[in-house]
Design a protein around this motif. Structure first.
Motif, PDB file in Angstrom:
ATOM      1  N   ALA A   1       0.994  -1.264   0.034  1.00  0.00           N
ATOM      2  CA  ALA A   1      -0.005   0.018   0.102  1.00  0.00           C
ATOM      3  C   ALA A   1       0.847   1.484  -0.148  1.00  0.00           C
ATOM      4  O   ALA A   1       2.061   1.420   0.313  1.00  0.00           O
ATOM      5  N   THR A   2       0.576   2.185  -0.755  1.00  0.00           N
ATOM      6  CA  THR A   2       1.213   3.649  -0.727  1.00  0.00           C
ATOM      7  C   THR A   2       0.438   4.593   0.068  1.00  0.00           C
ATOM      8  O   THR A   2      -0.587   4.364   0.312  1.00  0.00           O
ATOM      9  N   GLY A   3       1.103   5.807   0.216  1.00  0.00           N
ATOM     10  CA  GLY A   3       0.582   6.922   0.999  1.00  0.00           C
ATOM     11  C   GLY A   3       0.384   6.521   2.421  1.00  0.00           C
ATOM     12  O   GLY A   3       1.241   5.727   3.000  1.00  0.00           O
ATOM     13  N   THR A   4      -0.320   7.399   3.040  1.00  0.00           N
ATOM     14  CA  THR A   4      -0.637   7.309   4.350  1.00  0.00           C
ATOM     15  C   THR A   4      -2.019   6.946   4.995  1.00  0.00           C
ATOM     16  O   THR A   4      -2.834   7.023   4.034  1.00  0.00           O
ATOM     17  N   ARG A   5      -1.684   6.605   6.224  1.00  0.00           N
ATOM     18  CA  ARG A   5      -3.286   6.031   6.728  1.00  0.00           C
ATOM     19  C   ARG A   5      -3.192   6.582   8.147  1.00  0.00           C
ATOM     20  O   ARG A   5      -2.280   6.628   8.711  1.00  0.00           O
ATOM     21  N   ASN A   6      -4.449   6.815   8.816  1.00  0.00           N
ATOM     22  CA  ASN A   6      -4.738   7.220   9.937  1.00  0.00           C
ATOM     23  C   ASN A   6      -4.368   6.099  10.855  1.00  0.00           C
ATOM     24  O   ASN A   6      -5.035   5.043  10.577  1.00  0.00           O
ATOM     25  N   ALA A   7      -3.684   6.222  12.026  1.00  0.00           N
ATOM     26  CA  ALA A   7      -3.443   5.291  12.860  1.00  0.00           C
ATOM     27  C   ALA A   7      -4.548   4.893  13.915  1.00  0.00           C
ATOM     28  O   ALA A   7      -5.429   5.851  14.097  1.00  0.00           O
ATOM     29  N   ILE A   8      -4.668   3.820  14.527  1.00  0.00           N
ATOM     30  CA  ILE A   8      -5.698   3.615  15.525  1.00  0.00           C
ATOM     31  C   ILE A   8      -5.718   4.103  16.832  1.00  0.00           C
ATOM     32  O   ILE A   8      -4.551   4.549  17.173  1.00  0.00           O
ATOM     33  N   THR A   9      -6.954   4.551  17.321  1.00  0.00           N
ATOM     34  CA  THR A   9      -6.759   4.968  18.626  1.00  0.00           C
ATOM     35  C   THR A   9      -7.714   4.381  19.478  1.00  0.00           C
ATOM     36  O   THR A   9      -8.510   3.521  19.091  1.00  0.00           O
ATOM     37  N   LEU A  10      -7.599   4.417  20.814  1.00  0.00           N
ATOM     38  CA  LEU A  10      -8.565   3.889  21.826  1.00  0.00           C
ATOM     39  C   LEU A  10     -10.023   4.334  21.456  1.00  0.00           C
ATOM     40  O   LEU A  10     -10.727   3.525  21.605  1.00  0.00           O
TER      41      LEU A  10
ATOM     42  N   CYS B   1      -7.711  -8.640   7.131  1.00  0.00           N
ATOM     43  CA  CYS B   1      -8.484  -8.532   5.809  1.00  0.00           C
ATOM     44  C   CYS B   1      -8.336  -6.924   5.427  1.00  0.00           C
ATOM     45  O   CYS B   1      -7.563  -6.164   6.245  1.00  0.00           O
ATOM     46  N   VAL B   2      -8.675  -6.627   4.184  1.00  0.00           N
ATOM     47  CA  VAL B   2      -8.311  -5.433   3.652  1.00  0.00           C
ATOM     48  C   VAL B   2      -9.345  -4.844   3.009  1.00  0.00           C
ATOM     49  O   VAL B   2     -10.392  -5.447   2.604  1.00  0.00           O
ATOM     50  N   TYR B   3      -9.484  -3.651   2.741  1.00  0.00           N
ATOM     51  CA  TYR B   3     -10.847  -2.796   2.105  1.00  0.00           C
ATOM     52  C   TYR B   3     -10.090  -2.066   0.860  1.00  0.00           C
ATOM     53  O   TYR B   3      -9.049  -1.699   0.949  1.00  0.00           O
ATOM     54  N   ASP B   4     -10.870  -1.687  -0.042  1.00  0.00           N
ATOM     55  CA  ASP B   4     -10.832  -0.919  -1.214  1.00  0.00           C
ATOM     56  C   ASP B   4     -11.077   0.524  -0.769  1.00  0.00           C
ATOM     57  O   ASP B   4     -11.143   0.691   0.326  1.00  0.00           O
ATOM     58  N   THR B   5     -10.845   1.504  -1.596  1.00  0.00           N
ATOM     59  CA  THR B   5     -11.022   2.900  -1.282  1.00  0.00           C
ATOM     60  C   THR B   5     -12.266   3.282  -0.916  1.00  0.00           C
ATOM     61  O   THR B   5     -12.580   4.201  -0.192  1.00  0.00           O
TER      62      THR B   5
ATOM     63  N   ASP C   1      -5.835  -9.570  -2.420  1.00  0.00           N
ATOM     64  CA  ASP C   1      -5.792  -8.038  -2.787  1.00  0.00           C
ATOM     65  C   ASP C   1      -4.609  -7.170  -1.919  1.00  0.00           C
ATOM     66  O   ASP C   1      -4.675  -5.996  -1.899  1.00  0.00           O
ATOM     67  N   LEU C   2      -3.915  -7.972  -1.244  1.00  0.00           N
ATOM     68  CA  LEU C   2      -2.873  -7.246  -0.264  1.00  0.00           C
ATOM     69  C   LEU C   2      -1.764  -6.623  -1.216  1.00  0.00           C
ATOM     70  O   LEU C   2      -1.335  -5.563  -0.395  1.00  0.00           O
ATOM     71  N   GLY C   3      -1.590  -6.788  -2.479  1.00  0.00           N
ATOM     72  CA  GLY C   3      -0.653  -6.247  -2.966  1.00  0.00           C
ATOM     73  C   GLY C   3      -0.940  -4.882  -3.467  1.00  0.00           C
ATOM     74  O   GLY C   3      -0.362  -4.119  -4.504  1.00  0.00           O
ATOM     75  N   ASN C   4      -2.495  -4.462  -3.436  1.00  0.00           N
ATOM     76  CA  ASN C   4      -3.053  -3.327  -4.189  1.00  0.00           C
ATOM     77  C   ASN C   4      -2.360  -2.281  -3.457  1.00  0.00           C
ATOM     78  O   ASN C   4      -2.515  -2.054  -2.011  1.00  0.00           O
ATOM     79  N   PRO C   5      -1.915  -1.050  -4.119  1.00  0.00           N
ATOM     80  CA  PRO C   5      -1.332   0.045  -3.502  1.00  0.00           C
ATOM     81  C   PRO C   5      -2.439   0.847  -2.821  1.00  0.00           C
ATOM     82  O   PRO C   5      -2.131   1.655  -2.090  1.00  0.00           O
ATOM     83  N   LEU C   6      -3.889   0.755  -3.168  1.00  0.00           N
ATOM     84  CA  LEU C   6      -4.750   1.543  -2.674  1.00  0.00           C
ATOM     85  C   LEU C   6      -5.446   0.621  -1.326  1.00  0.00           C
ATOM     86  O   LEU C   6      -6.596   1.170  -0.986  1.00  0.00           O
TER      87      LEU C   6
ATOM     88  N   GLN D   1      -8.262   1.466   8.293  1.00  0.00           N
ATOM     89  CA  GLN D   1      -7.796   2.541   8.218  1.00  0.00           C
ATOM     90  C   GLN D   1      -7.979   3.507   7.313  1.00  0.00           C
ATOM     91  O   GLN D   1      -8.461   3.104   6.141  1.00  0.00           O
ATOM     92  N   GLN D   2      -8.152   4.731   7.589  1.00  0.00           N
ATOM     93  CA  GLN D   2      -8.691   5.913   6.980  1.00  0.00           C
ATOM     94  C   GLN D   2      -7.546   6.467   5.920  1.00  0.00           C
ATOM     95  O   GLN D   2      -6.545   6.721   6.448  1.00  0.00           O
TER      96      GLN D   2
END
Length: 299
Positions: free
Chosen positions: A142-151, A221-225, A234-239, A298-299
């Motif tokens: 995956a490329t770019g950034t994602r928001n980290a998890i919080t409590l 698991c992973v999600y698309d956009t 789909d783990l190799g999907n940059p999005l 992840q957002q």
């Protein structure tokens, strides 16, 4: 110079696979494994309740129940040839090693499919991470950034299950290892959060969070956009957006048959034996609207 001898250790270093302990934490429909489809009857709407009603008779209604089904799938492992020469000359038991590896690989694939089948699609069953944008613990490639998890994100998952009237006892939070180690355990106040529970810094374990028992797996698991869950392929999907799921065992199910092993011994055209395996499996949430399951993406 003296001749050097070669030493072959009698044990082989086997391939490693994650455990499938979570698969015992669900409704078990294995009794129906010899059928094609599992039927899960769904009760209809609850009857109305009237307060201080003075008009009699009250209209009679009927409850219309529905049928929710999921299908069982057949899995076949790739046949493996073991030559008689290998069995004679190897210092380790190659046949046992091959069978062990193909069996664990099959269970790994089934575990992935189980999680995919349980994971909800649709925005109503998803919580988005709300922490600081980081580039760690993302889905592979995956490329770019994602928001980290919080409590607060985990608290929001709890709130969704609370609103579903899901029992408090027995809830499970399945987390990807990277999200758990690189984000959850790095939250500034996580140690204080467990001050009266278990010393997380000493053990590296966060056993319960807001009533969830935490279980770890390399990837959940992973999600698309959008809000659509994707398979582990789909783990190799940059999005791709990495995700975890929270669920209660009374709201998900699986059916898993015994692994059948097939062996064709001493085939002259192959100078050895061929082994293969086969298994029946299916998995599903127990309700079509995924009540009792929620994903954190992840957002």
């Amino acid at each position: 110079m003296a001749l050097q001898t070669e030493i072959w250790v009698t044990e082989i270093q086997e391939n490693l696979f994650p455990a499938n302990d979570f698969m015992s934490r669900c409704k078990d429909h294995t009794a129906f494994i010899n059928h094609l489809t599992v039927h899960l009857p769904q009760s209809g709407a609850n009857p109305a309740v009237f307060k201080n009603n003075t008009s009699l008779p009250i209209n009679i209604n009927q409850r219309t129940d529905a049928d929710f089904t999921y299908s069982l799938n057949n899995y076949k492992g790739e046949p493996i040839l073991i030559t008689n020469l290998e069995e004679m000359q190897n210092s380790y038991d190659k046949r046992s090693s091959v069978l062990g590896n193909v069996t664990r690989n099959m269970r790994f694939a089934i575990g992935n499919q189980t999680l995919y089948s349980w994971t909800p699609s649709g925005a109503s069953r998803i919580v988005r991470t709300s922490g600081t944008a980081v580039n760690t613990a993302l889905a592979p490639s995956a490329t770019g950034t994602r928001n980290a998890i919080t409590l607060n994100d985990i608290s929001a998952m709890k709130a969704k299950l609370d609103n579903d009237n899901v029992p408090l006892e027995g809830r499970i939070l399945m987390m990807p290892a990277d999200m758990y180690n690189n984000q959850l355990l790095q939250i500034n106040n996580i140690q204080a959060f467990y001050a009266y529970n278990m010393p997380v810094v000493q053990t590296g374990k966060a056993p319960t969070i807001f009533g969830f028992e935490v279980m770890i797996r390399p990837t959940i698991c992973v999600y698309d956009t959008s809000a659509v869950v994707k398979t582990i392929n789909d783990l190799g999907n940059p999005l791709a957006h990495l995700a975890c799921i929270a669920y209660h065992p009374d709201f998900v199910s699986k059916a898993e048959g015994s692994i059948n092993v097939y062996a064709a011994e001493n085939l002259p055209q192959y100078y050895g034996s061929i082994l293969s395996i086969e298994v029946q499996h299916g998995a599903s949430p127990l309700r079509p609207n995924y009540v009792g399951v929620v994903a954190l993406v992840q957002q």
